[in-house]
Design an enzyme around this catalytic site. Structure first.
Site, PDB file in Angstrom:
ATOM      1  N   VAL A  71       0.852  -1.187   0.000  1.00 36.50           N
ATOM      2  CA  VAL A  71       0.000   0.000   0.000  1.00 36.50           C
ATOM      3  C   VAL A  71       0.888   1.237   0.000  1.00 36.50           C
ATOM      4  O   VAL A  71       1.744   1.391   0.879  1.00 36.50           O
ATOM      5  CB  VAL A  71      -0.939   0.026   1.223  1.00 36.50           C
ATOM      6  CG1 VAL A  71      -1.741   1.319   1.244  1.00 36.50           C
ATOM      7  CG2 VAL A  71      -1.872  -1.180   1.197  1.00 36.50           C
ATOM      8  N   ASP A  72       0.727   2.086  -1.011  1.00 27.85           N
ATOM      9  CA  ASP A  72       1.381   3.388  -0.988  1.00 27.85           C
ATOM     10  C   ASP A  72       0.324   4.449  -1.265  1.00 27.85           C
ATOM     11  O   ASP A  72      -0.861   4.142  -1.340  1.00 27.85           O
ATOM     12  CB  ASP A  72       2.551   3.464  -1.975  1.00 27.85           C
ATOM     13  CG  ASP A  72       2.105   3.296  -3.424  1.00 27.85           C
ATOM     14  OD1 ASP A  72       0.894   3.452  -3.703  1.00 27.85           O
ATOM     15  OD2 ASP A  72       2.957   3.026  -4.280  1.00 27.85           O
TER      16      ASP A  72
END
Length: 310
Positions: A71-72
């Protein structure tokens, strides 16, 4: 790989630099003090001396392994092949502090850093490459960098169109896909003012501009499967400025403390704010350089076209 380096080094790493420009020199410029470097243990590279941890190693071209999901700030990525890093040496401070970013937070460090550096980069490009009269550009973290807000003088008719086209040509590098242009008396980082001008000044027929056939960016979650395959979407910008051809007398007075009360009343209120009125915090007063104030002369500098019209 430097973990927990000087904050200036982190900002330099997040900046798009020309080939051949030293990131360490840029970091030293940010902090107004040179970044101390030492030689790595297993090679001739120079690394930040005050980093918490230094990882040394190598990546072999073509070697990949599955990484993820991850997740970014762009979104959640599925497992996919990524380069493999082979560790050859590790040096660290005693009891090192390992920094990390909690992506998915309302305002993560990644968003804040990318917003600051992209906003600065775009502002400098507008001023130096095209001499646009831009006060400041902001990619608000509240929009996950999907919106670009530009505060600018509007010196002549057609200026907003030119500025918008230049900025939209930079959108893939910065990440935004929507552009909002406001007058220079608006602070681009003051979102309540920005939203106010958006709601008050934008003509729904004349000031919203859409053009198809633009490249698809990294944060456009709304893209249809067909747009994903083609890699194309639409350019979009909103003009929330007063028309350049309007005389200063035609521009409504902004309803603020600074514009609606005589100077002596303002001074009296500010003087009594804490001692007599009992407010605990200092008052917020909006002041700006004269060049960003509204006036016909500031908004319409003399140009050959303007002289012909006059």
């Amino acid at each position: 790989i430097a973990l927990g380096a000087d904050p200036a080094a982190l900002l330099a790493a997040a900046t798009s630099l020309p080939v051949g420009l030293s990131g360490a020199e840029v970091a030293g410029g940010f902090s107004q003090d040179p970044i101390e470097l030492v030689q790595a243990e297993t090679g001739n590279l120079l690394v930040p001396a005050r980093a918490e941890v230094i990882l040394e190693g190598y990546i072999s071209p073509g070697e990949r392994a599955i990484e993820g999901p991850f997740v970014d700030f762009l979104g959640r990525t599925e497992p996919r092949p990524q380069p493999v890093f082979h560790l050859t040496a590790l040096t660290r401070r005693r009891d090192p502090i390992l920094p990390f970013v909690a992506e998915g937070a309302k305002v993560s460090d990644t968003l804040a850093i990318r917003s600051l550096m992209a906003s600065l980069n775009l502002t400098l490009k507008c001023r130096t490459e095209r001499q646009y009269q831009v006060r400041w550009i902001n990619l608000p973290v509240e929009t996950r960098l999907g919106l670009c807000v530009v505060a600018t003088l509007v010196p002549y008719k057609g200026y907003v169109y030119q500025l918008a086209n230049f900025l939209l040509s930079q959108k893939l590098e910065a990440g935004f896909d929507k552009l909002l242009i406001v007058d220079a008396d608006v602070d681009a980082v003051d979102m309540p003012w920005v939203v106010n001008d958006f709601s008050q000044k934008v003509h729904t027929t004349h000031d919203v501009h859409i053009e198809d056939g633009a490249p698809l960016g990294p944060i456009q979650a709304y893209a249809t499967p067909e747009e994903e395959r083609a890699g194309l979407t639409s350019d979009f910008y909103i003009d929330a400025t007063w028309p350049a051809e309007w005389d200063s007398a035609e521009i409504p007075v902004r309803l603020t403390f600074e514009t609606c009360f005589p100077q002596e009343v303002q001074e009296k209120v500010l003087r009594r704010w804490n001692s007599e009125y009992g407010f605990p915090m200092k008052p917020v007063v909006r002041r700006m350089e004269e060049r960003w104030m509204k006036s016909r002369e500031a908004r319409r500098p003399e140009t050959p076209e303007a002289r012909e019209e006059d």
